[in-house]
Write an enzyme that holds these catalytic residues in place. Sequence first.
Site, mmCIF file in Angstrom:
data_model
loop_
_atom_site.group_PDB
_atom_site.id
_atom_site.type_symbol
_atom_site.label_atom_id
_atom_site.label_comp_id
_atom_site.label_asym_id
_atom_site.label_seq_id
_atom_site.Cartn_x
_atom_site.Cartn_y
_atom_site.Cartn_z
ATOM 1 N N HIS A 72 -6.158 -7.483 -0.403
ATOM 2 C CA HIS A 72 -6.314 -6.051 -0.654
ATOM 3 C C HIS A 72 -5.483 -5.648 -1.872
ATOM 4 O O HIS A 72 -4.364 -6.118 -2.049
ATOM 5 C CB HIS A 72 -5.857 -5.233 0.562
ATOM 6 C CG HIS A 72 -6.580 -5.581 1.820
ATOM 7 N ND1 HIS A 72 -6.083 -6.484 2.741
ATOM 8 C CD2 HIS A 72 -7.778 -5.169 2.305
ATOM 9 C CE1 HIS A 72 -6.935 -6.597 3.749
ATOM 10 N NE2 HIS A 72 -7.970 -5.817 3.508
ATOM 11 N N HIS A 110 0.822 -1.221 0.000
ATOM 12 C CA HIS A 110 0.000 0.000 0.000
ATOM 13 C C HIS A 110 0.850 1.264 0.000
ATOM 14 O O HIS A 110 0.330 2.346 -0.308
ATOM 15 C CB HIS A 110 -0.932 0.025 1.206
ATOM 16 C CG HIS A 110 -1.972 -1.043 1.206
ATOM 17 N ND1 HIS A 110 -2.818 -1.254 0.142
ATOM 18 C CD2 HIS A 110 -2.290 -1.983 2.141
ATOM 19 C CE1 HIS A 110 -3.627 -2.268 0.420
ATOM 20 N NE2 HIS A 110 -3.318 -2.735 1.618
ATOM 21 N N ASP A 156 -4.151 -13.055 3.396
ATOM 22 C CA ASP A 156 -5.414 -12.646 4.002
ATOM 23 C C ASP A 156 -6.622 -12.932 3.117
ATOM 24 O O ASP A 156 -7.749 -12.574 3.470
ATOM 25 C CB ASP A 156 -5.376 -11.172 4.415
ATOM 26 C CG ASP A 156 -4.687 -10.278 3.411
ATOM 27 O OD1 ASP A 156 -4.333 -10.757 2.321
ATOM 28 O OD2 ASP A 156 -4.485 -9.088 3.724
ATOM 29 N N ASP A 196 -2.396 -10.697 -2.413
ATOM 30 C CA ASP A 196 -2.987 -10.207 -1.168
ATOM 31 C C ASP A 196 -4.457 -9.886 -1.417
ATOM 32 O O ASP A 196 -4.835 -9.475 -2.520
ATOM 33 C CB ASP A 196 -2.244 -8.954 -0.712
ATOM 34 C CG ASP A 196 -2.608 -8.504 0.688
ATOM 35 O OD1 ASP A 196 -1.838 -8.775 1.620
ATOM 36 O OD2 ASP A 196 -3.685 -7.875 0.849
#
Length: 202
Positions: free
Chosen positions: A57, A18, A139, A55
């Site tokens: 996200h 991120h 995740d 991931d």
Amino acid sequence: MAGKARNAFVAMRPPGHHAERERAMGFCFFNHAAIAARHAQTTHGAARVAIVDWDVHHGNGTQDIFWDDASVLYASVHEMPLYPGTGAASERGTQGTIVNAPLRAGDGSDEFRDAFETAILPRLDAFRPDLVVISAGFDAHWRDPLASLNLREADFAWATSRLMEAADRHAGGRIVSVLEGGYDLDALAKSTAAHVSALMEG
């Protein structure tokens, strides 16, 4: 890149995907995958680097860093809508080197593997990278509390093997995997073990 190891897994925290050029966000301070790609290019002469991100996200930071860069392919499979709100399939970058394969809440093994087979792996083959970097978040596991995909350890091992096959075809087998997210410790441990076991088979 010097041939001293076939591949590598970097077990580290915090995650990185991120983080943008000048902004930390989403638990991330430095974008390790982006730094690895640039280091391979500037120090080891890699002409093309592919970053594959699974991931749950979307890696908005990695996408932002390489949005205008034809020498780095960024490919992501992730849940959408979800934090950070980016990652639509229509987001392709100015050089066409951004590949997003968003999944929906509740999707599992079939949808994940189909996204790899239809969206990510063909683009990887067309790009022919000199190095593959994996943003390996775990995740998307069904036990993780921060999202709603339903992957199992076997899915991460399968994706690892498919990327190893692509790296064998184009990059002399070179893969560097960096740990991203994963917030259920049992799921994280088992998924990481499955991933590293697959890497060790190479």
